[in-house]
Design an enzyme around this catalytic site. Structure first.
Site, PDB file in Angstrom:
ATOM      1  N   SER A   1       5.215  -7.392  -1.524  1.00 44.62           N
ATOM      2  CA  SER A   1       4.719  -7.405  -0.162  1.00 44.62           C
ATOM      3  C   SER A   1       4.960  -8.489   0.486  1.00 44.62           C
ATOM      4  CB  SER A   1       3.130  -7.182  -0.213  1.00 44.62           C
ATOM      5  OG  SER A   1       2.562  -7.186   1.357  1.00 44.62           O
TER       6      SER A   1
ATOM      7  N   ASN B   1      -6.066  -9.928  -6.480  1.00 45.89           N
ATOM      8  CA  ASN B   1      -6.276 -10.684  -5.167  1.00 45.89           C
ATOM      9  C   ASN B   1      -7.415 -11.310  -4.915  1.00 45.89           C
ATOM     10  OD1 ASN B   1      -6.695  -7.596  -5.586  1.00 45.89           O
ATOM     11  ND2 ASN B   1      -7.592  -7.871  -3.454  1.00 45.89           N
TER      12      ASN B   1
ATOM     13  N   THR C   1       0.856  -1.205   0.113  1.00 45.15           N
ATOM     14  CA  THR C   1      -0.059   0.235   0.189  1.00 45.15           C
ATOM     15  C   THR C   1       0.768   1.351   0.099  1.00 45.15           C
ATOM     16  OG1 THR C   1      -1.691  -1.169   1.022  1.00 45.15           O
ATOM     17  CG2 THR C   1      -1.881   1.375   1.243  1.00 45.15           C
TER      18      THR C   1
ATOM     19  N   GLN D   1       0.409  -9.996  -5.416  1.00 39.79           N
ATOM     20  CA  GLN D   1      -0.156 -11.276  -5.189  1.00 39.79           C
ATOM     21  C   GLN D   1       0.774 -12.221  -6.031  1.00 39.79           C
ATOM     22  OE1 GLN D   1      -2.405 -12.682  -3.485  1.00 39.79           O
ATOM     23  NE2 GLN D   1      -3.369 -10.998  -2.657  1.00 39.79           N
TER      24      GLN D   1
ATOM     25  N   CYS E   1      -9.028  -7.186   2.126  1.00 36.88           N
ATOM     26  CA  CYS E   1      -8.951  -5.760   2.299  1.00 36.88           C
ATOM     27  C   CYS E   1      -9.867  -4.926   2.374  1.00 36.88           C
ATOM     28  CB  CYS E   1      -7.946  -5.444   1.187  1.00 36.88           C
ATOM     29  SG  CYS E   1      -6.439  -5.740   1.089  1.00 36.88           S
TER      30      CYS E   1
HETATM   31  N1  PLP Z   1      -2.112  -5.174  -3.980  1.00 36.40           N
HETATM   32  C1  PLP Z   1      -2.717  -6.318  -4.171  1.00 36.40           C
HETATM   33  C2  PLP Z   1      -3.023  -6.837  -5.033  1.00 36.40           C
HETATM   34  C3  PLP Z   1      -3.124  -6.923  -2.561  1.00 36.40           C
HETATM   35  O1  PLP Z   1      -3.394  -8.076  -2.549  1.00 36.40           O
HETATM   36  C4  PLP Z   1      -2.770  -6.314  -1.554  1.00 36.40           C
HETATM   37  C5  PLP Z   1      -3.271  -6.833  -0.131  1.00 36.40           C
HETATM   38  O2  PLP Z   1      -4.115  -7.398   0.021  1.00 36.40           O
HETATM   39  C6  PLP Z   1      -2.280  -5.003  -1.537  1.00 36.40           C
HETATM   40  C7  PLP Z   1      -1.892  -4.451  -2.598  1.00 36.40           C
HETATM   41  C8  PLP Z   1      -1.798  -4.426  -0.382  1.00 36.40           C
HETATM   42  O3  PLP Z   1      -0.653  -4.646   0.445  1.00 36.40           O
HETATM   43  P1  PLP Z   1       0.106  -4.417   1.922  1.00 36.40           P
HETATM   44  O4  PLP Z   1      -0.971  -5.215   2.747  1.00 36.40           O
HETATM   45  O5  PLP Z   1       1.425  -5.020   1.765  1.00 36.40           O
HETATM   46  O6  PLP Z   1      -0.169  -3.156   2.006  1.00 36.40           O
END
Ligand code: PLP
Length: 390
Positions: A202, A154, A74, A182, A327
């Site tokens: 991530s 995701n 994020t 992902q 999320c």
């Molecule tokens: N982008 C995707 C495709 C995700 O699946 C996620 C988390 O679910 C994120 C971004 C955000 O990642 P983070 O939890 O490391 O901030």
């Protein structure tokens, strides 16, 4: 009581015990501040950070110096999008993005649009969640300052052709942001070879620690950070480095690089087995997404007429799956991904996301199929008004 079987590996993954060992050891012994290069404690911490940087770059085939550590995807996404949009010559900046991006991308872009900094154009997607490449091409030809297309989704697990998107963006000299949260560690990514501009990774999606991640940038890009403070990470992300988390991310990346080619086909076999069992045991079950191009552990289903809430309530003590993207769970809004695909209300209401990971056994998969089939049978029985006395 036995822990429920965890089949929600898109929301997060359990930490690999080998990663945990390294993180714990560093927390105990290597507590130095990586910026304190005047003594051995700091220098040891700095070395750990640099070897983690190398591991992240090796996983996505990027030059080592192009990796900046962040608190996760994020933050990395926010840094990249803000930097590009705020520095674009065109005002407002034109951002071309897929409507099935993660909220970290969507909400960042929408917020910039609200502020008058950006104007958004959404790429068409079909009922399988595939992007319309011709539409993307037209939008890029019309003029764009940033393209955002994720490497893998995701929710439905679709994988997208990062190479093809990068090629188009290079042809028109438009920066490309690839959210590989992902995908990294599950599919091959050639950051340098495909000339991607910005890529995010991530830690907690690849059996690493939560709160760890990285932004990988092409050589000519040095993004302005969102925060002010020290000069850590070339001020792209100031603040004392989370050395245990970074080293854990590095080890998770190393393990994925070494093991993903062996692990992923095994995970896909388990996913396929579960899909076959569920299709045999649940009539009218629909598999969502682009089944020929999806992450090995992803299985997204809809059981029209069976609200996923009713299923989850019945199974939650024994099986962990998700109603939608974790999320955005907690909000009652329908999934923006399923909306963009044009799924019917019944299909959306009856949607379940199942994510198999490397620590799931075949026994997990068989037990999960039984739990789900029984729960659906119970819901159907209840809904048809017939009491179940067996
Ligand atoms: N982008 C995707 C495709 C995700 O699946 C996620 C988390 O679910 C994120 C971004 C955000 O990642 P983070 O939890 O490391 O901030």
């Amino acid at each position: 009581m036995r822990e429920p079987i965890f089949l929600d590996n898109q929301s997060t993954t359990p930490v690999d015990p080998r990663v945990l060992k390294i993180v714990a050891e560093i927390m105990e012994k290597d507590f130095g501040n990586a910026s304190s290069v005047d003594h051995v404690f700091g220098r040891r911490a700095a070395e750990l950070v640099e070897s983690a940087r190398e591991e992240v770059s090796l996983l996505v085939n990027a030059e080592k110096g192009r990796v900046y550590f962040t608190s996760g995807s994020t933050e990395a996404i926010n840094i990249a999008i803000n930097h590009v949009a705020r520095n674009a010559k065109r005002k407002p900046a034109q951002i071309v993005l897929s409507p099935v991006e993660h909220p970290a991308v969507l909400e960042t872009c929408l917020s910039l649009q609200k502020q008058g900094v950006a104007h958004l154009s959404f790429i068409k997607v079909d009922s399988f969640g595939r992007i319309d490449f011709e539409d993307l091409k037209n939008l890029v030809e019309t003029g764009a300052d940033l393209v955002a297309v994720m490497a893998a989704n995701n929710e439905i697990g679709n994988t997208y052709s990062v190479e093809k998107v990068a090629k188009l963006c290079n042809e028109f000299d438009v920066p490309y942001l690839c959210d590989a949260s992902q995908a990294a560690g599950k599919v091959n990514i050639e950051f340098d070879g495909w000339q991607i501009d910005y890529l995010v990774v991530s830690g907690h999606k690849i059996y690493g620690p939560k709160g760890s991640g990285a932004l990988v940038c092409k050589r000519r890009h040095l993004p302005a950070g969102l925060m002010h403070g020290g000069a850590q990470e070339q001020a792209v992300r100031p603040g004392t480095l989370n050395v245990p988390g970074i080293a854990g991310l590095g080890e998770a990346c190393r393990l994925r690089r070494v093991e993903m080619d062996v692990d992923e086909p095994i995970i896909a076999d388990k996913r396929d087995k579960l899909q076959v069992l569920l299709q045999a045991g649940i009539s009218e079950l629909k598999v969502n997404g682009d089944v020929g191009n999806r992450l090995s552990g992803s299985l997204h289903i809809s059981i029209p007429g069976i609200p996923s809430d009713a299923v989850i309530t019945r199974i939650c003590d024994s099986l962990a799956v998700s109603r939608g993207a974790s999320c955005s769970s907690g909000t009652e809004k329908p999934s923006h991904v399923l909306l963009a695909m044009g799924l019917s209300e019944e299909e959306m209401e009856g949607a379940l996301r199942i994510g198999i990971g490397k620590f799931n056994s075949e026994a997990d998969v068989i037990a999960a199929s039984e739990i789900l089939i029984n729960a659906v049978r119970e819901v159907r029985t209840k809904m048809s008004g017939v009491s179940c006395k067996t």
